[in-house]
Design a protein around this motif. Structure first.
Motif, PDB file in Angstrom:
ATOM      1  N   GLN A  47       0.826  -1.205   0.000  1.00 45.77           N
ATOM      2  CA  GLN A  47       0.000   0.000   0.000  1.00 45.77           C
ATOM      3  C   GLN A  47       0.860   1.255   0.000  1.00 45.77           C
ATOM      4  O   GLN A  47       0.640   2.182  -0.781  1.00 45.77           O
ATOM      5  CB  GLN A  47      -0.922   0.000   1.217  1.00 45.77           C
ATOM      6  N   ARG A  48       1.880   1.302   0.863  1.00 48.05           N
ATOM      7  CA  ARG A  48       2.698   2.512   0.965  1.00 48.05           C
ATOM      8  C   ARG A  48       3.569   2.707  -0.278  1.00 48.05           C
ATOM      9  O   ARG A  48       3.815   3.839  -0.689  1.00 48.05           O
ATOM     10  CB  ARG A  48       3.567   2.445   2.215  1.00 48.05           C
ATOM     11  N   THR A  49       4.007   1.621  -0.881  1.00 42.92           N
ATOM     12  CA  THR A  49       4.741   1.727  -2.137  1.00 42.92           C
ATOM     13  C   THR A  49       3.879   2.383  -3.203  1.00 42.92           C
ATOM     14  O   THR A  49       4.334   3.251  -3.953  1.00 42.92           O
ATOM     15  CB  THR A  49       5.202   0.335  -2.618  1.00 42.92           C
ATOM     16  N   ARG A  50       2.619   1.950  -3.271  1.00 43.91           N
ATOM     17  CA  ARG A  50       1.708   2.527  -4.260  1.00 43.91           C
ATOM     18  C   ARG A  50       1.521   4.013  -4.030  1.00 43.91           C
ATOM     19  O   ARG A  50       1.558   4.812  -4.968  1.00 43.91           O
ATOM     20  CB  ARG A  50       0.355   1.806  -4.185  1.00 43.91           C
ATOM     21  N   TRP A  69      -1.491  -1.793 -10.173  1.00 42.50           N
ATOM     22  CA  TRP A  69      -2.146  -1.486  -8.900  1.00 42.50           C
ATOM     23  C   TRP A  69      -1.967  -2.668  -7.952  1.00 42.50           C
ATOM     24  O   TRP A  69      -2.498  -3.753  -8.179  1.00 42.50           O
ATOM     25  CB  TRP A  69      -3.637  -1.225  -9.133  1.00 42.50           C
ATOM     26  N   GLU A  70      -1.204  -2.449  -6.869  1.00 43.65           N
ATOM     27  CA  GLU A  70      -1.063  -3.465  -5.830  1.00 43.65           C
ATOM     28  C   GLU A  70      -2.194  -3.266  -4.830  1.00 43.65           C
ATOM     29  O   GLU A  70      -2.160  -2.367  -3.992  1.00 43.65           O
ATOM     30  CB  GLU A  70       0.291  -3.346  -5.136  1.00 43.65           C
ATOM     31  N   LYS A  71      -3.178  -4.124  -4.923  1.00 43.73           N
ATOM     32  CA  LYS A  71      -4.393  -3.941  -4.137  1.00 43.73           C
ATOM     33  C   LYS A  71      -4.173  -4.285  -2.660  1.00 43.73           C
ATOM     34  O   LYS A  71      -3.463  -5.232  -2.331  1.00 43.73           O
ATOM     35  CB  LYS A  71      -5.516  -4.812  -4.704  1.00 43.73           C
ATOM     36  N   THR A  72      -4.806  -3.512  -1.793  1.00 45.17           N
ATOM     37  CA  THR A  72      -4.799  -3.785  -0.359  1.00 45.17           C
ATOM     38  C   THR A  72      -6.028  -4.605   0.003  1.00 45.17           C
ATOM     39  O   THR A  72      -7.159  -4.202  -0.286  1.00 45.17           O
ATOM     40  CB  THR A  72      -4.808  -2.475   0.451  1.00 45.17           C
TER      41      THR A  72
END
Length: 443
Positions: free
Chosen positions: A286-289, A425-428
């Motif tokens: 999440q923080r990377t995104r 998109w790296e989904k949380t």
């Protein structure tokens, strides 16, 4: 990232390496002087904003002469808790039923089935947009859902949110009577006891939304949006062009365009209850995104916001506060350099390490360490103001790791992705345990 930007980056790194090799003393001195200057300006700015943000956030009240129609957009992909969010908007939040519209944009079959059931039960209120051919990012989903919105006010709400009962009334009052085009509510983490990461995340959110964003708004500075709990006048959202589909921090990027259009984001005393990541891997993705999205905005706007015409529209304070946000991923990485230089200076002064730098590290290199203490205070104070109980001695080591290990790792990972990977998109994932109905009702 373009080949030109990659070339600039590698050329800059090669230049710095050459300077460090051929002129070590001068390089170390100017490195320390530059970092100290940056941290000093950064720290003084945040100290002023903090003092402003300690006051009570703006309460617009709930008295409306007329009720504007509100369209709530809920983007959902693989979210089994979607039904809870729809129920919260339909039956929990106080607002005339005939003036509420819920638009669910679903990118998976499970979300479609949930939303379709509610659409059949509430055909006048719930709309489903099922996407099959889509660009899988949240801002692209929001843009698609905008086409179905008929309300005067558009709300962006993450699927894990539980809004306070009066939040629609307050946001609508701020827009209709206060004249604001965009409103950000305070996001409050409800699952702070799930892990030490969610606890510190909750402290960070409290410091950011309750103190820093409140202070920015009070001072007329640039106040970025927070991804959810965003309330817009639909005409203003349309005027600035909606969301940028490929930006991974679509909220902050949109807020920049709103500021360029001479509209600032108002922060009000109302809340959405949120769910924080519980594990390191979930937090890191999440923080990377977010950091990568800020980097995307930096490349896009760093050459724009300093143009005279734009400065006149945003104001110098608006430009400066925008730039401060855009370089945040760089600042957290500088922590590593600042700490390393300070530790080396201390060991060198004590005679433990050899005098490699020949005294090039001045005594005032310790300044960045003192300014870091300000951010611990912001998190602790924000948590206290938001009613999050934190045994400080126990969590100080966790806060140090969170700020000085996890944050730089996320920033470096984001920079690597920006250099070498296409936008994705790296989904949380959301378990749905972050908010309890009783808690939300009592707040």
């Amino acid at each position: 990232m373009s080949a030109k930007r990659a070339g600039i980056f590698f050329a800059s790194m090669a230049g710095l390496a050459a300077a460090a090799f051929f002129f070590p003393s001068a390089f170390v001195f100017w490195l320390v002087a530059s970092i100290t200057a940056i941290y000093t300006v950064w720290g003084v700015y945040h100290l002023i904003v903090t003092l402003s943000g300690l006051g009570q956030p703006m309460d617009p009240g709930t008295k409306l002469d007329d009720y504007p129609k509100i369209s709530v957009i809920i983007p959902a992909r693989n979210e089994p808790i979607l039904g809870r969010t729809i129920e919260a908007c339909l039956n929990h939040v106080e607002y005339p039923a005939g003036k509420k519209e819920i638009v669910v944009v679903a990118d998976d079959e499970g979300g479609e089935r949930i939303a379709l059931w509610y659409q059949q039960k509430y055909p006048e209120t719930v709309k489903l947009l099922a996407r099959r051919q889509f660009f899988p990012t949240k801002p692209s989903a929001l843009n698609d859902a905008m086409r179905l919105c008929t309300g005067d006010i558009v709300v962006v709400m993450d699927v894990e949110d539980i809004p306070d009962r009066d939040v629609f009334m307050k946001a609508a009052t701020a827009i209709e009577k206060g004249g604001y085009q965009a409103v950000q509510v305070i996001l409050h983490i409800g699952n702070t006891d799930d892990s030490w990461i969610s606890k510190v995340f909750g402290m960070e959110y409290s410091g950011w939304f309750r103190v820093m964003l409140n202070g920015r708004f009070n001072m007329g500075l640039f106040a970025p949006l927070g991804g959810t709990g965003n309330y817009f006048k639909r005409s203003a959202l349309k005027y600035v062009g909606g969301y940028e589909p490929t930006n991974l921090a679509e909220d902050a990027e949109l807020a920049i365009r709103l500021r360029i259009a001479r509209w600032n984001v108002a922060v009000i005393d109302a809340r959405h209850w949120e769910e924080a990541p519980v594990t390191f891997n979930a937090w890191l993705k999440q923080r990377t995104r977010w950091f990568r999205g800020w980097m995307q905005s930096f490349w896009k706007y760093s050459g724009v916001i300093f143009k005279p015409a734009v400065v006149r529209r945003m104001g110098f304070a608006g430009v400066f506060s925008t730039f401060v946000m855009l370089i945040s991923p760089l600042i957290v990485v500088l922590n590593w350099i600042a700490y390393s230089v300070t530790v080396y200076w201390a060991l060198e002064s004590a005679g433990i390490l050899p005098q490699v730098t020949a005294g090039a590290i001045p005594f005032w290199s310790i300044i960045p360490l003192w300014f870091n203490a300000l951010y611990y205070y912001i998190w602790i104070k924000g948590a206290k103001l938001e009613g999050i109980k934190v045994p400080i001695p126990k969590y100080l080591p966790h806060m140090f790791v969170y700020m000085n290990v996890m944050m730089p790792l996320a920033s470096l990972r984001a920079f690597y992705q920006e250099l070498f990977k296409p936008v994705f998109w790296e989904k949380t994932a959301h378990a749905g345990r972050g908010v309890r109905w009783g808690v939300a009702e009592k707040h």
